[in-house]
Design a protein around this motif. Structure first.
Motif, PDB file in Angstrom:
ATOM      1  N   UNK A 596       0.998  -1.304  -0.027  1.00  0.00           N
ATOM      2  CA  UNK A 596      -0.009   0.077  -0.027  1.00  0.00           C
ATOM      3  C   UNK A 596       0.776   1.243   0.040  1.00  0.00           C
ATOM      4  N   UNK A 597       1.964   1.336   0.718  1.00  0.00           N
ATOM      5  CA  UNK A 597       2.823   2.283   1.029  1.00  0.00           C
ATOM      6  C   UNK A 597       3.389   2.736  -0.407  1.00  0.00           C
ATOM      7  N   UNK A 598       3.891   1.541  -1.369  1.00  0.00           N
ATOM      8  CA  UNK A 598       4.598   1.616  -2.546  1.00  0.00           C
ATOM      9  C   UNK A 598       3.459   2.250  -3.666  1.00  0.00           C
ATOM     10  N   UNK A 599       2.402   1.980  -3.380  1.00  0.00           N
ATOM     11  CA  UNK A 599       1.254   2.600  -4.190  1.00  0.00           C
ATOM     12  C   UNK A 599       0.931   3.725  -4.032  1.00  0.00           C
ATOM     13  N   UNK A 600       0.854   4.009  -2.620  1.00  0.00           N
ATOM     14  CA  UNK A 600       0.744   5.640  -2.314  1.00  0.00           C
ATOM     15  C   UNK A 600       1.978   6.471  -2.752  1.00  0.00           C
ATOM     16  N   UNK A 601       3.236   6.033  -2.593  1.00  0.00           N
ATOM     17  CA  UNK A 601       4.331   6.804  -3.074  1.00  0.00           C
ATOM     18  C   UNK A 601       4.153   7.159  -4.608  1.00  0.00           C
ATOM     19  N   UNK A 602       3.907   5.982  -5.453  1.00  0.00           N
ATOM     20  CA  UNK A 602       3.816   6.447  -6.665  1.00  0.00           C
ATOM     21  C   UNK A 602       2.675   7.322  -7.092  1.00  0.00           C
ATOM     22  N   UNK A 603       1.667   7.145  -6.403  1.00  0.00           N
ATOM     23  CA  UNK A 603       0.565   8.230  -6.583  1.00  0.00           C
ATOM     24  C   UNK A 603       0.994   9.507  -6.464  1.00  0.00           C
ATOM     25  N   UNK A 604       1.664   9.643  -5.561  1.00  0.00           N
ATOM     26  CA  UNK A 604       2.074  11.292  -4.787  1.00  0.00           C
ATOM     27  C   UNK A 604       3.021  11.637  -5.764  1.00  0.00           C
ATOM     28  N   UNK A 662       1.506  17.243   0.963  1.00  0.00           N
ATOM     29  CA  UNK A 662       2.429  17.973   0.594  1.00  0.00           C
ATOM     30  C   UNK A 662       3.738  17.530   1.302  1.00  0.00           C
ATOM     31  N   UNK A 663       3.414  17.141   2.764  1.00  0.00           N
ATOM     32  CA  UNK A 663       4.417  16.792   3.650  1.00  0.00           C
ATOM     33  C   UNK A 663       5.242  15.494   2.930  1.00  0.00           C
ATOM     34  N   UNK A 664       4.393  14.880   2.751  1.00  0.00           N
ATOM     35  CA  UNK A 664       5.056  13.339   2.174  1.00  0.00           C
ATOM     36  C   UNK A 664       5.552  13.712   0.551  1.00  0.00           C
ATOM     37  N   UNK A 665       5.029  14.503   0.037  1.00  0.00           N
ATOM     38  CA  UNK A 665       5.521  14.958  -1.451  1.00  0.00           C
ATOM     39  C   UNK A 665       6.905  15.254  -1.068  1.00  0.00           C
ATOM     40  N   UNK A 666       7.236  16.130  -0.351  1.00  0.00           N
ATOM     41  CA  UNK A 666       8.393  16.678   0.026  1.00  0.00           C
ATOM     42  C   UNK A 666       9.406  15.646   0.350  1.00  0.00           C
ATOM     43  N   UNK A 667       8.931  14.618   1.276  1.00  0.00           N
ATOM     44  CA  UNK A 667       9.802  13.623   1.688  1.00  0.00           C
ATOM     45  C   UNK A 667      10.300  12.646   0.645  1.00  0.00           C
ATOM     46  N   UNK A 668       9.383  12.324  -0.435  1.00  0.00           N
ATOM     47  CA  UNK A 668       9.415  11.507  -1.589  1.00  0.00           C
ATOM     48  C   UNK A 668      10.431  12.270  -2.302  1.00  0.00           C
ATOM     49  N   UNK A 669      10.325  13.244  -2.848  1.00  0.00           N
ATOM     50  CA  UNK A 669      11.161  14.018  -3.734  1.00  0.00           C
ATOM     51  C   UNK A 669      11.294  15.508  -3.773  1.00  0.00           C
TER      52      UNK A 669
END
Length: 753
Positions: A596-604, A662-669
């Motif tokens: 689920x986390x991998x799918x959410x990461x790709x979505x973000x 937006x916070x998770x977006x910054x963490x991802x890239x």
């Protein structure tokens, strides 16, 4: 005739010299003794009245019954009540309701609203509607811990329906035992909670440090939970809560045997009302079903299965604390000998490898550690209520808006030098600073060898319980019919101490009249009387002696536990590998969450280039705030002021979702997220300038930026593509929460392209 310390009869030292000091002290001591025993008599009478009440409680506030748990499909002895706001207290219908759940740990209900300065009191003062979940002294036949949890879910559903205009779901406060019960329910029904405050609540029962607060060893030293089963059988299926209160008293023999009584005796002219008020709750013993207490001892105290994720409901639902979606506030104290910080916070280490794993589950955890307050002080101290609980109540929306992660709440006094002091309600400023799991580990805890000892004790408990149930339980149950159980409960030492010193005892009959005379002729001794100093010194020696005895007993208890359950032979005999270094408390991981986390990461990642002005502003503020690592209540107060001027501001829920994304977006890239800002901003330069000015207006609520944060801020200014307007004051540190003001200004800013 009425005497005073200034009258000749009350000041013999001026007439008889040194001998007069003895006469003054003797008269004062005699009067204090009579008045002390009169308070004991009143305490006993108060106990009788409290025990005879249909629904005894110590709530300071008026309450309106909404749901009686005895009328539910599966009856329980719990009830939901609405707290009636006192005269002059205004409630804001848009603010989230607070629900206080009282602990059922041997005492009666009401401690969360024991006085005006209490958890309920400060929540009402902050404008929140308040509700109370209490209980009756006797459990319903057959009720279980799961039944209670289902009933509390019904209560919360009722509260939610009563507040359709509230910005968020209820904030639920769980004190002590109620804390783990609330956590269990929040893991099963996460949609019912807006936020959770766990006050003095143990969730990780094996955790602790050597040489301090050895209550965690009790289960092993007693041979496991077979004694719990025996006590329940002797009670004819009912466990007397007075035994739990006795356990509390055993943790501090100096206070139980001497300090509490001496404090009343030494301050007899002023202390009686406070003493009697507390004793009404302390002596209001309640009971549990044997099945309830057996679950608590087996699954929590000895098994430590809650934090490890090894508890399931009757329907097979796993109780995994990682399912909790609401922000969790943990309030604990280093002075708490019942729930030390390690037991209040150790579950975080049991569930997560690092802070990024907390973030991946979308959880926000805020904790604060008091330096000295004791266990009961967390709930009853007026100072704690005005400070910590008051700040939590006033700033619960700020906590709700924090990005996922681990934070420590810091409280600073407001002074004349405080920046933007008008934005601070009360005398304290709450700041939430980011933390890592190393900060939790720094509080101390178990090593693998200690975990093996507790795992061994849990196995021994299972064996002894099985032996008891097979060979002794049938005979005990036959020997303990209902009338015998009732007599045993009535004869409990804690109950007898109230009964013996009440008007039921004919030997107490003269005390009331003697106390009346002593009160009328009261002549307290002067504070400089040398015999009074001798009395106080003797009291200190008694306390020191009892403390030394306690320390010796605790040291021997710890040594015995470590020696017995550290034996490789015993560990191997019960199936524990003596060489195993794996954590026995660690909750298992699931592949489902990873997928689920991998799918959410790709979505973000795919949404980095989507959005408009709101996303840009949220992203910008979070980027700067990540350099400072915290949030301040002044920024959120500024946000509230700005939101009041908007016709259509974002709701708290919308803002929370925006911040998290937006916070998770910054963490991802981070680089890609920042590079996308110019493309998402409106093309109109005036609009960009107004947006940047709005950011500055909110940011000015706090002190100057750090060097790193200033560099980040200048990068944001460059990404907006406009010249920075000079401020009258230096630009202060940004906070994650401050973005609400800008994010909510839909009508004042043109739409993005």
């Amino acid at each position: 005739m009425r005497y005073s310390s200034d009258s000749p009869a009350g000041n013999f030292s001026t007439q008889f010299g040194p001998a007069g000091f003895a006469l003054d002290y003797a008269m004062d001591a005699a009067q204090r003794g009579i008045l002390f025993w009169d308070v004991m008599r009143k305490r006993g009478n108060q106990y009788q009245i409290h025990a005879a009440a249909k629904a005894p409680h110590v709530l300071h506030f008026d309450a309106e019954l909404l749901i009686d748990g005895r009328s539910l499909e599966k009856p329980v002895n719990y009830a939901l009540a609405r707290i009636v706001p006192p005269a002059g207290v205004e409630i804001d219908a848009t603010r989230r309701p607070f629900v206080v759940v009282d602990p059922r740990a041997g005492h009666g209900p009401g401690i969360g609203g024991f006085k005006a300065d209490s958890e309920i009191g400060v929540a009402l003062k902050a404008g929140h509607p308040c509700y109370f979940i209490g209980f009756l002294p006797q459990p319903e036949p057959g009720q279980t811990i799961e039944d209670v949890a289902r009933a509390e879910a019904i209560f919360l559903e009722k509260v939610i329906t009563l507040h359709p205009q509230a910005e968020a779901k209820p904030c639920v406060i769980g004190n002590c035992q109620a804390g783990w019960a609330v956590a269990i329910l929040a893991a099963i029904r996460p949609e019912l909670f807006g936020s959770i405050i766990l006050a003095g609540a143990p969730l990780s029962y094996w955790a602790g440090v050597r040489g301090k607060y050895p209550m965690r060893y009790s289960g092993g030293l007693l041979g496991g939970s077979w004694l719990t089963a025996l006590t329940g059988d002797l009670g004819h299926g009912v466990f007397d809560g007075a035994w739990l209160v006795q356990n509390f008293e055993n943790q501090n023999p100096a206070n139980t045997l001497w300090t509490k009584q001496y404090n009343l005796y030494s301050k007899i002219d002023t202390e009686a009302p406070r003493y009697l008020g507390f004793e009404e709750w302390w002596g209001g013993h309640g009971c549990l079903n044997a099945e309830e207490i057996q679950f608590i001892v087996d699954e929590l105290f000895i098994g430590n299965n809650l934090a490890a994720g090894r508890i399931s409901t009757s329907k097979g639902e796993a109780v995994d604390l990682r399912n909790i979606q609401a922000p969790i506030v943990v309030f604990c104290s280093k002075g708490d000998n019942i729930t030390p910080p390690q037991q209040a916070l150790g579950w975080i280490l049991d569930l997560y490898e690092d802070v990024n794993e907390i973030r991946s589950h979308g959880q926000t955890i805020v904790y604060t550690v008091h330096e000295t307050i004791g266990h009961l002080g967390i709930f009853v101290s007026a100072g704690v209520a005005r400070k910590e609980h008051g700040e939590f109540s006033s700033n619960i929306d700020l906590i709700d808006a924090l990005p996922p992660g681990l934070y420590e709440a810091i409280f600073e006094p407001k002074t004349e030098q405080t920046a933007s002091a008008d934005l601070v309600d009360g005398d304290w400023i709450m700041r939430c600073e980011t933390r890592t799991l190393d900060d939790i580990r720094a509080l101390g805890g178990n090593g693998p060898e200690d975990d093996r000892r507790f795992a061994t004790a849990a196995r021994v408990s299972e064996i002894n319980l099985a032996l008891y149930r097979s060979f002794l339980q049938p005979f005990v149950r036959m020997a303990a019919p209902d009338w015998v159980a009732e007599q045993m409960r009535a004869a409990h030492p804690l109950r007898l101490q109230y009964e013996l010193f009440s008007d039921l005892n004919p030997w107490m009959a003269p005390i009331a009249e003697l106390a009346k005379t002593a009160s009328e002729e009261r002549c307290p001794v002067k504070s400089d009387n040398p015999l009074l100093a001798v009395e106080q010194a003797m009291s200190a020696q008694i306390v020191a002696g009892l403390d030394a005895w306690q320390n010796a007993v605790e040291a021997m208890s710890e040594a015995a536990f470590l020696s017995v359950y550290g034996s490789p032979l015993l560990q191997a005999a019960v199936g524990i590998d003596p060489s195993d270094t794996k954590p026995h408390r660690r909750a298992s991981k699931t592949g489902l969450h990873r997928r689920v986390l991998e799918e959410r990461t790709e979505e973000l990642r795919a949404r980095i280039g989507q959005g408009g002005l709101r996303e840009c502003l949220a992203r910008s503020l979070l980027y700067v705030a990540m350099a400072g690592g915290g949030a301040d209540e002044r920024g959120f107060a500024a946000i509230r002021r700005m939101r009041r001027t908007e016709e259509r501001a974002m709701s708290l829920g919308e803002f929370k979702a925006l911040i998290r994304e937006q916070y998770l977006t910054l963490l991802i890239d981070e680089d890609a997220a920042l590079d996308a800002i110019p493309r998402l901003l409106p093309s109109d330069e005036t609009t960009r300038r107004e947006a940047l000015a709005s950011l500055q207006q909110v940011l000015s609520a706090r002190g100057p930026l750090s060097d790193e944060a200033e560099k980040r801020w200048q990068r944001i200014v460059g990404l907006f593509g406009v010249a920075e307007e000079p401020l009258a004051e230096p630009v202060p540190r940004a906070t994650p929460a401050t973005v609400t003001a800008i994010a909510g200004r839909r009508k004042s800013l043109p739409p993005s392209r």
